[in-house]
Design a protein around this motif. Sequence first.
Motif, PDB file in Angstrom:
ATOM      1  N   ASP A   1       0.876  -1.372   0.139  1.00 37.56           N
ATOM      2  CA  ASP A   1      -0.062  -0.180  -0.136  1.00 37.56           C
ATOM      3  C   ASP A   1       1.088   1.432  -0.457  1.00 37.56           C
ATOM      4  O   ASP A   1       0.396   2.066  -0.408  1.00 37.56           O
ATOM      5  N   ASP A   2       2.285   1.122   0.569  1.00 33.99           N
ATOM      6  CA  ASP A   2       3.181   2.457   0.325  1.00 33.99           C
ATOM      7  C   ASP A   2       2.752   2.809  -0.940  1.00 33.99           C
ATOM      8  O   ASP A   2       3.252   1.776  -1.892  1.00 33.99           O
ATOM      9  N   PRO A   3       3.033   3.999  -0.944  1.00 29.54           N
ATOM     10  CA  PRO A   3       2.510   4.791  -1.785  1.00 29.54           C
ATOM     11  C   PRO A   3       4.318   5.379  -3.144  1.00 29.54           C
ATOM     12  O   PRO A   3       4.079   4.449  -4.275  1.00 29.54           O
TER      13      PRO A   3
ATOM     14  N   ILE B   1       1.948  20.373 -11.113  1.00 28.03           N
ATOM     15  CA  ILE B   1       3.280  19.146 -10.469  1.00 28.03           C
ATOM     16  C   ILE B   1       2.836  18.320  -8.054  1.00 28.03           C
ATOM     17  O   ILE B   1       2.218  19.641  -8.228  1.00 28.03           O
ATOM     18  N   PRO B   2       3.851  17.933  -8.118  1.00 25.19           N
ATOM     19  CA  PRO B   2       3.270  17.284  -7.012  1.00 25.19           C
ATOM     20  C   PRO B   2       4.048  18.578  -6.316  1.00 25.19           C
ATOM     21  O   PRO B   2       5.155  19.152  -6.802  1.00 25.19           O
ATOM     22  N   SER B   3       4.138  18.746  -4.935  1.00 20.55           N
ATOM     23  CA  SER B   3       4.166  19.994  -3.928  1.00 20.55           C
ATOM     24  C   SER B   3       5.859  19.676  -3.783  1.00 20.55           C
ATOM     25  O   SER B   3       6.396  20.334  -3.434  1.00 20.55           O
ATOM     26  N   PHE B   4       6.368  18.036  -3.681  1.00 20.28           N
ATOM     27  CA  PHE B   4       8.249  18.190  -3.262  1.00 20.28           C
ATOM     28  C   PHE B   4       8.839  18.222  -4.606  1.00 20.28           C
ATOM     29  O   PHE B   4       9.868  17.650  -4.624  1.00 20.28           O
ATOM     30  N   LEU B   5       7.963  19.223  -5.455  1.00 17.34           N
ATOM     31  CA  LEU B   5       8.869  19.000  -7.137  1.00 17.34           C
ATOM     32  C   LEU B   5       8.319  20.462  -7.347  1.00 17.34           C
ATOM     33  O   LEU B   5       9.161  20.822  -8.549  1.00 17.34           O
ATOM     34  N   GLU B   6       8.507  20.737  -6.036  1.00 16.82           N
ATOM     35  CA  GLU B   6       8.360  22.416  -6.207  1.00 16.82           C
ATOM     36  C   GLU B   6       9.442  23.441  -6.852  1.00 16.82           C
ATOM     37  O   GLU B   6       9.288  24.725  -6.733  1.00 16.82           O
TER      38      GLU B   6
ATOM     39  N   LEU C   1      -0.473   7.533 -13.199  1.00 17.58           N
ATOM     40  CA  LEU C   1       0.218   7.386 -14.281  1.00 17.58           C
ATOM     41  C   LEU C   1       1.592   6.113 -15.082  1.00 17.58           C
ATOM     42  O   LEU C   1       1.399   6.137 -15.327  1.00 17.58           O
ATOM     43  N   ILE C   2       2.571   6.337 -13.178  1.00 20.51           N
ATOM     44  CA  ILE C   2       3.493   4.991 -13.906  1.00 20.51           C
ATOM     45  C   ILE C   2       2.852   3.511 -14.278  1.00 20.51           C
ATOM     46  O   ILE C   2       3.354   3.398 -14.551  1.00 20.51           O
TER      47      ILE C   2
ATOM     48  N   ASP D   1       3.819  13.884   1.907  1.00 16.69           N
ATOM     49  CA  ASP D   1       3.762  14.132   0.459  1.00 16.69           C
ATOM     50  C   ASP D   1       3.238  12.882  -0.196  1.00 16.69           C
ATOM     51  O   ASP D   1       2.767  12.861  -1.632  1.00 16.69           O
ATOM     52  N   ALA D   2       2.685  12.254   0.956  1.00 20.52           N
ATOM     53  CA  ALA D   2       2.040  10.717   0.687  1.00 20.52           C
ATOM     54  C   ALA D   2       0.999  10.987  -0.402  1.00 20.52           C
ATOM     55  O   ALA D   2       0.881  10.308  -1.500  1.00 20.52           O
ATOM     56  N   GLU D   3       0.186  12.304   0.284  1.00 19.84           N
ATOM     57  CA  GLU D   3      -1.075  12.367  -0.627  1.00 19.84           C
ATOM     58  C   GLU D   3      -1.112  12.604  -2.118  1.00 19.84           C
ATOM     59  O   GLU D   3      -1.420  12.708  -3.260  1.00 19.84           O
ATOM     60  N   ASP D   4       0.258  13.325  -2.255  1.00 12.62           N
ATOM     61  CA  ASP D   4       0.495  13.483  -3.599  1.00 12.62           C
ATOM     62  C   ASP D   4       1.014  12.984  -4.651  1.00 12.62           C
ATOM     63  O   ASP D   4       0.630  12.508  -5.806  1.00 12.62           O
ATOM     64  N   LEU D   5       2.023  12.211  -3.825  1.00 11.98           N
ATOM     65  CA  LEU D   5       2.486  10.363  -5.126  1.00 11.98           C
ATOM     66  C   LEU D   5       1.656   9.719  -5.325  1.00 11.98           C
ATOM     67  O   LEU D   5       0.933   9.393  -6.216  1.00 11.98           O
ATOM     68  N   LYS D   6       0.584   9.809  -4.333  1.00 11.68           N
ATOM     69  CA  LYS D   6      -0.727   8.542  -4.426  1.00 11.68           C
ATOM     70  C   LYS D   6      -1.444   8.867  -6.490  1.00 11.68           C
ATOM     71  O   LYS D   6      -1.556   8.525  -6.827  1.00 11.68           O
TER      72      LYS D   6
END
Length: 448
Positions: free
Chosen positions: A269-271, A365-370, A431-432, A421-426
Motif C-alpha cells: 500500500d505504501d505509495p 506537479i507534486p508539491s515535493f517538486l516545487e 500514471l506510472i 507528501d504521500a497524498e501527492d505521490l498517490k
Amino acid sequence: MADTTKIVETLWKALANFSIENDMDNIENKIFVRIGSTSKNIQNFSLTKPELIEFVNDQVSAFSCSEDVYFCSDHIEYTVIARQKNEPFLAPFAWGQEIPFTGAKKYRYSLSQISLGLFFRFLANVNLDHNFIVQNIFTNSFYMGMFNGSGKSIDLMGNEANLYNVVDSLLRRSVKQYLMAIKIEPIDDQDKNKIAENIGVYRNKAEAAMFNINLAEFHGFSLRHLDNPLNTITNANNMKNINGKRMESPHMTYNQDMLDIYTAGNWYDDPLVKFLNYYQVVEYLFNYVPDEMLFKQVQRKISDPKFLYTNKDDILTLANFISKLNRKNEKEISSLEMVLKRYVNYSDLKKSLSDELISYYYNEIPSFLENVSDPKGLKFSVGNLRNSEKVYGKIARRLYAIRNSLVHNKEGENHFNPLNDAEDLKKEIPLIKAIAETVIIKYGTTTE
C-alpha cells in the motif's frame, strides 16, 4: 507421501459434529453425517474412518509439484493469495463455485479455492494443534453458515452427495477459503497427457492469468503467487462483495522479472514502494531499447549502398555517430524517454487514466517538486501524444524527477517526505502503473 494421520483425525472430529449420533464416545469407525440446507431435504451420508483415510491419501497423492506449480492428471493449480484493494486483510474466495475466465480456446482458465488434495498437502506441513482446529475448522465453519434451521448439517450448495463434496463443503469456509488457485485445464486430451513435460509453459500461462486478474482488479483482488500459501495465512475474516470486471483468458506470456516487480507494486500500500516498483518495470528495458535503436540505426547506415567500409571519412562519420548516440543513451532520462516512445501511446493512457487525473498532469506537479528549475517542463497533455513527440520528454522528466526525489534526500534538492507528501505521490501512481502495464503487455509474446 505426506503424513496424513493428523489430517484424518481432525476431519473425523469435524465431521462427527454433524453426526446424527448423540453419544460421541461411540463414534469411532463409522458415522452418519447430516447433509442438506432445510429440514425438508436433510439426508444422511454414511462414512467409515478407513474410507476417510483412503480418500485423504488419494487426494494428496493425486498432485505433484514442479517449478512451484502443482498439477494432477488433467489440470494445473497455481497457488495464490489475495488482498482486497485498500484493505490490509487477506481476501477470501467467497463464491460457491470456481469462476471461469472468458475467451477460452485451447485451455480453460478459472479462479477458485485450491483443491482438497493441495489443502491436505499444506495441512500436513502445519502443526495441527487444538487451537488451529477450533479456530480454523470448527469455529469458522459453524459461524459462517454451516448451521441451519434444522440443526447441524452440511449444506452441499446443490452439489452431488459424495465424499469429496461433503468434506469440501465442511472446509470451504474454514482457512481454506483464503487459499486460491489459478487453474488451467487443457481442452485436448493429448495436451493433458503432457502436462508434466510442459510445466514451465503452464507456469508462464498462470502468471499471465494472474496479471490479467490484477489488471482487471477483479473484485478488488490483488493477487500474488506463493508456493505454500497456508504458511502465510493469518486470522483474516473481512469478507466483502466488491463488483469486479471480467477476467479474460490470457493469450500472451510476459517477462517473469517484470511480472514479479509489478506484482510487488500491486501488493503493498505504501505509495513510495508502489511508484518505485512500477518505475522499475519500465527501467528493466533501459538497456534493451537503446541498444535495439542503436543496432537498427547503425545497420541502416552500413546497409546504405553509398557507404564504403574502405572510405576513411565514412568510417569516421559512423564512429562519431555511434559515440554521440552512446553518450546520449547513457543518460537514464533519455532511456526512459525512448522506452516511452516505443511502448506507450495516447490510447494506452487515455484508457487507464481518469479525466480528473489527465487534467491534473496538465495543470499541476507534486508539491515535493516545487523547486525544479522548469516546472512547466513536467506538465503534459495526454491528448498531445497523438501529434507531438515532445510530450514523451515531459512525461519522462516528470517521472524521473519523482523517482530522484524518492531515492535521494540531499540538502538543497527536491526530496519526498513520507509524512507530508504521500497524498501527492498517490496521484502519480496511476500514471506510472498504466505505463508499466503497457510496457509489460507490449513486451510480451503471443501464445495462441
